[in-house]
Scaffold this active site. Sequence first.
Site, PDB file in Angstrom:
ATOM      1  N   HIS A 256     -13.256   1.838   3.414  1.00  0.00           N
ATOM      2  CA  HIS A 256     -12.254   2.721   4.020  1.00  0.00           C
ATOM      3  C   HIS A 256     -12.799   3.028   5.409  1.00  0.00           C
ATOM      4  O   HIS A 256     -13.357   2.126   6.039  1.00  0.00           O
ATOM      5  CB  HIS A 256     -11.996   3.975   3.157  1.00  0.00           C
ATOM      6  CG  HIS A 256     -10.791   4.728   3.615  1.00  0.00           C
ATOM      7  ND1 HIS A 256     -10.865   5.906   4.314  1.00  0.00           N
ATOM      8  CD2 HIS A 256      -9.476   4.423   3.527  1.00  0.00           C
ATOM      9  CE1 HIS A 256      -9.628   6.298   4.625  1.00  0.00           C
ATOM     10  NE2 HIS A 256      -8.769   5.411   4.156  1.00  0.00           N
TER      11      HIS A 256
ATOM     12  N   ASP B 273       2.282   2.021   3.870  1.00  0.00           N
ATOM     13  CA  ASP B 273       1.357   3.167   3.898  1.00  0.00           C
ATOM     14  C   ASP B 273       2.100   4.482   3.642  1.00  0.00           C
ATOM     15  O   ASP B 273       1.645   5.543   4.077  1.00  0.00           O
ATOM     16  CB  ASP B 273       0.598   3.224   5.231  1.00  0.00           C
ATOM     17  CG  ASP B 273      -0.820   3.771   5.069  1.00  0.00           C
ATOM     18  OD1 ASP B 273      -1.182   4.199   3.947  1.00  0.00           O
ATOM     19  OD2 ASP B 273      -1.569   3.788   6.061  1.00  0.00           O
TER      20      ASP B 273
ATOM     21  N   HIS C 167      -2.456  -3.082   4.620  1.00  0.00           N
ATOM     22  CA  HIS C 167      -1.680  -2.173   5.484  1.00  0.00           C
ATOM     23  C   HIS C 167      -2.291  -2.122   6.885  1.00  0.00           C
ATOM     24  O   HIS C 167      -3.014  -1.197   7.223  1.00  0.00           O
ATOM     25  CB  HIS C 167      -1.527  -0.781   4.854  1.00  0.00           C
ATOM     26  CG  HIS C 167      -2.812  -0.061   4.499  1.00  0.00           C
ATOM     27  ND1 HIS C 167      -3.782  -0.589   3.683  1.00  0.00           N
ATOM     28  CD2 HIS C 167      -3.259   1.172   4.842  1.00  0.00           C
ATOM     29  CE1 HIS C 167      -4.772   0.283   3.549  1.00  0.00           C
ATOM     30  NE2 HIS C 167      -4.482   1.350   4.254  1.00  0.00           N
TER      31      HIS C 167
ATOM     32  N   HIS D  61      -8.858  -1.681   7.318  1.00  0.00           N
ATOM     33  CA  HIS D  61      -9.933  -0.701   7.510  1.00  0.00           C
ATOM     34  C   HIS D  61     -11.291  -1.307   7.850  1.00  0.00           C
ATOM     35  O   HIS D  61     -12.219  -0.556   8.155  1.00  0.00           O
ATOM     36  CB  HIS D  61     -10.120   0.216   6.289  1.00  0.00           C
ATOM     37  CG  HIS D  61      -9.075   1.271   6.128  1.00  0.00           C
ATOM     38  ND1 HIS D  61      -9.114   2.467   6.809  1.00  0.00           N
ATOM     39  CD2 HIS D  61      -7.947   1.310   5.374  1.00  0.00           C
ATOM     40  CE1 HIS D  61      -8.065   3.200   6.458  1.00  0.00           C
ATOM     41  NE2 HIS D  61      -7.337   2.521   5.601  1.00  0.00           N
TER      42      HIS D  61
ATOM     43  N   GLU E  75      -8.906   1.436  -2.662  1.00  0.00           N
ATOM     44  CA  GLU E  75      -9.009   1.499  -1.207  1.00  0.00           C
ATOM     45  C   GLU E  75     -10.359   2.034  -0.759  1.00  0.00           C
ATOM     46  O   GLU E  75     -10.533   3.216  -0.532  1.00  0.00           O
ATOM     47  CB  GLU E  75      -7.892   2.373  -0.620  1.00  0.00           C
ATOM     48  CG  GLU E  75      -7.875   2.327   0.902  1.00  0.00           C
ATOM     49  CD  GLU E  75      -6.792   3.190   1.524  1.00  0.00           C
ATOM     50  OE1 GLU E  75      -6.314   4.115   0.871  1.00  0.00           O
ATOM     51  OE2 GLU E  75      -6.437   2.917   2.688  1.00  0.00           O
TER      52      GLU E  75
ATOM     53  N   ASP F  73       0.385   5.531  -1.106  1.00  0.00           N
ATOM     54  CA  ASP F  73      -0.580   6.562  -1.488  1.00  0.00           C
ATOM     55  C   ASP F  73       0.006   7.679  -2.342  1.00  0.00           C
ATOM     56  O   ASP F  73      -0.556   8.770  -2.392  1.00  0.00           O
ATOM     57  CB  ASP F  73      -1.207   7.177  -0.222  1.00  0.00           C
ATOM     58  CG  ASP F  73      -2.444   6.414   0.210  1.00  0.00           C
ATOM     59  OD1 ASP F  73      -3.359   6.252  -0.619  1.00  0.00           O
ATOM     60  OD2 ASP F  73      -2.508   5.981   1.375  1.00  0.00           O
TER      61      ASP F  73
ATOM     62  N   HIS G  97       0.821  -1.221   0.000  1.00  0.00           N
ATOM     63  CA  HIS G  97       0.000   0.000   0.000  1.00  0.00           C
ATOM     64  C   HIS G  97       0.849   1.264   0.000  1.00  0.00           C
ATOM     65  O   HIS G  97       1.584   1.531   0.948  1.00  0.00           O
ATOM     66  CB  HIS G  97      -0.918   0.017   1.226  1.00  0.00           C
ATOM     67  CG  HIS G  97      -2.052   0.992   1.109  1.00  0.00           C
ATOM     68  ND1 HIS G  97      -3.230   0.698   0.461  1.00  0.00           N
ATOM     69  CD2 HIS G  97      -2.177   2.276   1.525  1.00  0.00           C
ATOM     70  CE1 HIS G  97      -4.036   1.745   0.509  1.00  0.00           C
ATOM     71  NE2 HIS G  97      -3.420   2.716   1.141  1.00  0.00           N
TER      72      HIS G  97
HETATM   73 ZN   LIG Z   1      -5.590   3.161   4.495  1.00  0.00          ZN
END
Ligand SMILES: [Zn+2]
Length: 411
Positions: A169, A305, A236, A215, A142, A39, A37
């Site tokens: 999420h 992450d 993650h 999540h 996600e 971003d 993961h």
């Molecule tokens: Zn996340």
Amino acid sequence: MWSGWWLWALVAVCTAADTFLEEAKRIMQDTPVIDGHNDLPWQLLKMFNNQLQNKSADLNTLNNTHTNIEKLRAGRVGAQFWSAYTPCDTQNKDAVKRTLEQMDVVHRMCQLYPETFVCVTNSSGIRQAFQEGKVASLIGVEGGHSIDSSLGVLRALYHLGMRYLTLTHSCNTPWADNWLVDRGDDDAHSQGLSPFGQLVLKELNRLGVMVDLAHVSVATMKAALNQSLAPVIFSHSSAFALCHHKRNVPDDVLRLVNQTGSLVMVNFYNEYVSCNSNATLSQVADHLDYIKKIAGAGAVGFGGDYDGVSSLPKGLEDVSKYPDLIAELLKRQWTEEEVRGALANNLLRVFEEVEKVSRHTQIPEEKPISLDELEGSCRTTYGYSSGPSLQHQAWALLATPCLLLLSQRLL
Ligand SMILES: [Zn+2]
Ligand SMILES: *[C@@H]1O[C@H](CO)[C@@H](O)[C@H](O)[C@H]1NC(C)=O
Ligand SMILES: *[C@@H]1O[C@H](CO)[C@@H](O)[C@H](O)[C@H]1NC(C)=O
Ligand SMILES: *[C@@H]1O[C@H](CO)[C@@H](O)[C@H](O)[C@H]1NC(C)=O
Ligand SMILES: *[C@@H]1O[C@H](CO)[C@@H](O)[C@H](O)[C@H]1NC(C)=O
Ligand SMILES: *[C@@H]1O[C@H](CO)[C@@H](O)[C@H](O)[C@H]1NC(C)=O
Ligand SMILES: *[C@@H]1O[C@H](CO)[C@@H](O)[C@H](O)[C@H]1NC(C)=O
């Protein structure tokens, strides 16, 4: 004399540390890390509105992010699941559009930097990229809100390269509950997975998309672990026993992870590592040790992450630091095979299982979610309103303010 002894001790310690790092780098030459993961696409949206041609967006020189090309190389990152993320406030609004744009920006990264990134969609693509020394680039979507409760959208996202879907999420969808339920901040709605949520899971299995349980609520974790025909991942998440944060994975779930051959890719975010605003590389290694102890060495991976969190442990400040973490595991007497597992082989095993379970010749699920399960007032209701059931139609009218307004105007 004394200072001489001290010096020798220091030299010995330093040499040992260097040896672990050298060993880590040797292993990572043919088994680079697959990270679950990252971003960066979200940062590209926030900083440049996804305009990759902007001079400041050059991924070779970008330096206020955790991720750039140089850091990926130094970190021996061989495959990355890039997150196609859109926040929960887009649910029932433009979530699908935003998701498509984040998927598009990943495709454009691959196009713009073909010597660094290669977009792939299967496990053999990852192995191929390892051979070519490129960063295999895959897409994880996600948040279940990205499919807007539509199996048609889910399938379209699959065709565009989605290879995991995080079921929620930090918000419930109409069909799955998120971790805030366990903290008492959201109401339980689906008790894990609703009947439609079970269809989503079935369709992910059929297509060969990994189910991601980062999540989600514990009830959702258990439902998915029970019902998935293939192993699942936590892209993650860290260990709840070491830091009592509800985003982390509790022990009973770790045992299910073991029983199902699933995978927990450890999150480095300080708040999930130490339940504190600061943390260290050593504490991340503690999470890896712990998950290995409870779920098995085959159940451990990395999901840093990076570029999705506001603080990172000392020693793991950006994606270039992976070799230091591997050195720490070697120092803790992880075997070479265990390290190679955590780096890449565990994810490859899970992904290959998921691919094996997929059944593209099997008829797709067609049953739509019922109209009254949808929230928000901005959708049209084509398909539903012309359906055969008058009773359903009446429900639909009651359920959507847009239609109520419309019906008043017609009256
Ligand atoms: Zn996340
Ligand atoms: C490039 O991005 C920076 C940072 O967001 C922004 O200030 C600048 O105006 C952009 N340049 C162009 C040509 O759009
Ligand atoms: C970071 O990048 C910016 C824009 O490319 C550049 O002006 C700056 O000098 C860089 N800083 C460092 C420390 O490399
Ligand atoms: C994997 O994906 C590539 C395209 O990247 C495709 O050519 C290949 O056939 C796929 N392999 C399998 C086993 O599906
Ligand atoms: C799922 O749960 C049911 C009922 O508790 C149980 O009988 C079954 O063995 C479970 N299946 C898996 C794959 O965990
Ligand atoms: C870690 O953070 C806490 C507060 O969040 C602070 O009290 C403590 O001094 C910090 N420790 C270090 C080593 O920075
Ligand atoms: C699950 O645990 C068993 C027993 O400890 C172990 O042999 C096995 O390798 C574990 N599975 C995974 C995926 O690590």
